[in-house]
Design a protein around this motif. Structure first.
Motif, PDB file in Angstrom:
ATOM      1  N   ALA A 158      -5.389   0.605  -9.546  1.00  0.00           N
ATOM      2  CA  ALA A 158      -5.138   0.382 -10.968  1.00  0.00           C
ATOM      3  C   ALA A 158      -4.448   1.577 -11.613  1.00  0.00           C
ATOM      4  O   ALA A 158      -3.669   1.426 -12.548  1.00  0.00           O
ATOM      5  CB  ALA A 158      -6.449   0.080 -11.688  1.00  0.00           C
ATOM      6  N   ALA A 159      -4.729   2.767 -11.086  1.00  0.00           N
ATOM      7  CA  ALA A 159      -4.102   3.983 -11.611  1.00  0.00           C
ATOM      8  C   ALA A 159      -2.756   4.275 -10.958  1.00  0.00           C
ATOM      9  O   ALA A 159      -2.109   5.266 -11.282  1.00  0.00           O
ATOM     10  CB  ALA A 159      -5.050   5.169 -11.426  1.00  0.00           C
ATOM     11  N   GLY A 160      -2.358   3.447 -10.021  1.00  0.00           N
ATOM     12  CA  GLY A 160      -1.082   3.650  -9.334  1.00  0.00           C
ATOM     13  C   GLY A 160      -1.150   4.635  -8.190  1.00  0.00           C
ATOM     14  O   GLY A 160      -0.116   5.062  -7.665  1.00  0.00           O
ATOM     15  N   ALA A 161      -2.358   5.007  -7.759  1.00  0.00           N
ATOM     16  CA  ALA A 161      -2.514   6.001  -6.692  1.00  0.00           C
ATOM     17  C   ALA A 161      -2.708   5.373  -5.316  1.00  0.00           C
ATOM     18  O   ALA A 161      -2.764   6.084  -4.318  1.00  0.00           O
ATOM     19  CB  ALA A 161      -3.696   6.913  -7.005  1.00  0.00           C
ATOM     20  N   ALA A 162      -2.811   4.053  -5.237  1.00  0.00           N
ATOM     21  CA  ALA A 162      -2.973   3.368  -3.943  1.00  0.00           C
ATOM     22  C   ALA A 162      -2.027   2.179  -3.916  1.00  0.00           C
ATOM     23  O   ALA A 162      -2.076   1.325  -4.800  1.00  0.00           O
ATOM     24  CB  ALA A 162      -4.414   2.910  -3.757  1.00  0.00           C
ATOM     25  N   ASP A 163      -1.191   2.142  -2.914  1.00  0.00           N
ATOM     26  CA  ASP A 163      -0.223   1.041  -2.820  1.00  0.00           C
ATOM     27  C   ASP A 163      -0.808  -0.158  -2.064  1.00  0.00           C
ATOM     28  O   ASP A 163      -1.950  -0.118  -1.588  1.00  0.00           O
ATOM     29  CB  ASP A 163       1.076   1.507  -2.182  1.00  0.00           C
ATOM     30  CG  ASP A 163       0.946   1.877  -0.707  1.00  0.00           C
ATOM     31  OD1 ASP A 163      -0.164   1.771  -0.149  1.00  0.00           O
ATOM     32  OD2 ASP A 163       1.959   2.263  -0.107  1.00  0.00           O
ATOM     33  N   ALA A 164      -0.027  -1.203  -1.962  1.00  0.00           N
ATOM     34  CA  ALA A 164      -0.480  -2.445  -1.327  1.00  0.00           C
ATOM     35  C   ALA A 164      -0.831  -2.234   0.140  1.00  0.00           C
ATOM     36  O   ALA A 164      -1.751  -2.882   0.654  1.00  0.00           O
ATOM     37  CB  ALA A 164       0.590  -3.527  -1.458  1.00  0.00           C
ATOM     38  N   HIS A 165      -0.132  -1.336   0.822  1.00  0.00           N
ATOM     39  CA  HIS A 165      -0.418  -1.093   2.234  1.00  0.00           C
ATOM     40  C   HIS A 165      -1.798  -0.456   2.416  1.00  0.00           C
ATOM     41  O   HIS A 165      -2.548  -0.826   3.321  1.00  0.00           O
ATOM     42  CB  HIS A 165       0.665  -0.217   2.865  1.00  0.00           C
ATOM     43  CG  HIS A 165       1.973  -0.917   2.981  1.00  0.00           C
ATOM     44  ND1 HIS A 165       3.040  -0.610   2.180  1.00  0.00           N
ATOM     45  CD2 HIS A 165       2.374  -1.929   3.778  1.00  0.00           C
ATOM     46  CE1 HIS A 165       4.054  -1.396   2.483  1.00  0.00           C
ATOM     47  NE2 HIS A 165       3.674  -2.213   3.448  1.00  0.00           N
TER      48      HIS A 165
END
Length: 124
Positions: free
Chosen positions: A55-62
């Motif tokens: 949600a914070a943009g620190a973890a991508d879909a992979h």
């Protein structure tokens, strides 16, 4: 490629679940399924952290596929939780069956909330 991330995560999660469950359960002289509770609550915490990070943009879909679907999917076990709860009830340990349901839901939701909150504190 996505399926490979799930497979790799599961290859770590499944043996980790088994080893953690056996290690925790061996330390308790009780019919209560402490090992299953431990892996399920741990999985909720990890998934909460991952969700908050995403949600914070620190973890991508992979990373979500690797850790969320693969690792947590193999680490946690709703089927074993259900089976153990039913067995507790069938063997006359009704109190432990109810305690397992309540503890699993409360601790699991609590761990997920803590994970999301911690991730938001770190990455927001």
């Amino acid at each position: 490629m996505n399926w490979l991330l799930v497979v790799v995560g599961a290859m770590v999660g499944a043996p980790l679940r088994y080893l953690t469950d056996r290690t925790v359960q061996a330390r308790h002289d009780s019919v209560f399924p402490w090992g299953t509770l431990a892996v399920n609550v741990t999985g909720c915490l990890v998934l909460g952290l991952l969700t908050g990070a995403a949600a914070a943009g620190a973890a991508d879909a992979h990373l979500q596929l690797l850790l969320g679907t693969g690792l947590c999917g193999a680490l946690t076990t709703y089927s074993t939780f259900s089976y153990e709860t039913l067995r507790l009830g069938e063997t006359g340990a009704g109190f432990y069956a109810v305690a397992n349901v309540v503890a699993s839901v409360v601790a699991g939701l609590g761990a997920a909330f803590v994970g999301v909150s911690l991730a938001q504190a770190v990455w927001a």
